[in-house]
Design a protein around this motif. Sequence first.
Motif, PDB file in Angstrom:
ATOM      1  N   GLN A   2       2.211  -5.415   2.211  1.00  0.00           N
ATOM      2  CA  GLN A   2       3.278  -5.007   3.104  1.00  0.00           C
ATOM      3  C   GLN A   2       4.635  -5.277   2.473  1.00  0.00           C
ATOM      4  O   GLN A   2       4.891  -6.350   1.922  1.00  0.00           O
ATOM      5  N   GLY A 223       7.272   7.874   0.408  1.00  0.00           N
ATOM      6  CA  GLY A 223       7.256   6.472   0.820  1.00  0.00           C
ATOM      7  C   GLY A 223       6.373   5.595  -0.038  1.00  0.00           C
ATOM      8  O   GLY A 223       5.776   4.630   0.446  1.00  0.00           O
ATOM      9  N   LEU A 224       6.311   5.895  -1.345  1.00  0.00           N
ATOM     10  CA  LEU A 224       5.420   5.174  -2.251  1.00  0.00           C
ATOM     11  C   LEU A 224       6.149   4.744  -3.521  1.00  0.00           C
ATOM     12  O   LEU A 224       7.136   5.360  -3.926  1.00  0.00           O
ATOM     13  N   HIS A 226       4.722   4.163  -7.366  1.00  0.00           N
ATOM     14  CA  HIS A 226       3.536   4.344  -8.204  1.00  0.00           C
ATOM     15  C   HIS A 226       3.637   3.487  -9.472  1.00  0.00           C
ATOM     16  O   HIS A 226       4.720   3.317 -10.032  1.00  0.00           O
ATOM     17  N   SER A 237      -0.619   2.681  -5.981  1.00  0.00           N
ATOM     18  CA  SER A 237       0.528   3.179  -5.229  1.00  0.00           C
ATOM     19  C   SER A 237       0.778   2.219  -4.070  1.00  0.00           C
ATOM     20  O   SER A 237      -0.142   1.941  -3.292  1.00  0.00           O
ATOM     21  N   GLU A 239       3.082   1.105  -0.635  1.00  0.00           N
ATOM     22  CA  GLU A 239       3.843   1.753   0.429  1.00  0.00           C
ATOM     23  C   GLU A 239       5.110   0.975   0.762  1.00  0.00           C
ATOM     24  O   GLU A 239       5.145  -0.248   0.722  1.00  0.00           O
ATOM     25  N   LYS A 243      10.688   7.114   3.892  1.00  0.00           N
ATOM     26  CA  LYS A 243      10.177   8.275   3.162  1.00  0.00           C
ATOM     27  C   LYS A 243      10.767   8.409   1.768  1.00  0.00           C
ATOM     28  O   LYS A 243      10.148   8.979   0.877  1.00  0.00           O
ATOM     29  N   GLN A 273      11.297   6.232  10.811  1.00  0.00           N
ATOM     30  CA  GLN A 273      11.749   5.431   9.674  1.00  0.00           C
ATOM     31  C   GLN A 273      13.142   4.856   9.957  1.00  0.00           C
ATOM     32  O   GLN A 273      14.119   5.194   9.279  1.00  0.00           O
TER      33      GLN A 273
END
Length: 296
Positions: A2, A223-224, A226, A237, A239, A243, A273
């Motif tokens: 998280q 929203g990632l 990598h 990936s 989170e 976005k 968001q």
Amino acid sequence: MQAELVLDARNGTGESPVWHAAQQALYWVDIPARTLNRWHASEGHAQWKADEMIACIAPRTDAPGEWIAGMESGLFSLKPQADGTLAAASLAPVEHAAPAMRFNDGRCDRQGRFWAGTMLLDMAAGSRVGRLYSYGKGDSNATLRLDDFIVPNGLAFGPDGRTMYLSDSHPAVQAVWAFDYDTETGTPGNRRLFVDMKPLPGRPDGAAMDTDGCYWICGNDAGLVHRFTPDGRLDRSLEVPVKKPAMCAFGGAGLDTLFVTSIRPGGIDLSDQPLAGGVFALRPGAQGVPEPAFGS
């Protein structure tokens, strides 16, 4: 894993996070707001405003307390003032390829040269007028190195400095390239495709490197964040609760925290968001490579 909210900054375009090890503080910019920002765990948030948009920054070793920055009309040295402004001194004006352009992503190579790309303010036009410049200590001008980009982005250098990474984040391109990098002359060569991000979630945006030589890049619109291995394989990936993550940087006492800045576009629906434009922290189980200062 998280993401932790570091600051509900509400940045229009939060970019270029840089961990300042001596201060144990995170610096970044909000491009449309024309601000340089600093966050410190015990001192909180501070902000300084410039006369032009600031897109990318790096601290200066040759002028302690000052920053080199890619802005609208060229490269500048910025010095925070007590009244919340930034004293700006021009280092290298740039004649853009077209009107209404600014600098975008940038950072120093491992030898302390500053690299930065330019883009058209109207990204939707898809014009290939973006260029990549370098500027070293003692230079009088910025040197044009590469061109034919729409939105040059994702600039990073491998741990040994011998590989340079660069992306184009425009929806029509969404590619990341790798280059062999001559550390003596500061010259990239042998350009090759590192990752085609069109099949993957998110457009390539700002990037960071870890000590394993892996390349971390924000997946804007998805929203990632990598992580790609040195051979271009997607490893994981992570989170974030927005976005549009914009750029990431390793920081913290052990360089094991991944800070992520983000974008809060005007007129968006914030119901899903509300923290768009915030700064976040991840604990990815990796350690970053210290970022060199300009002139180091």
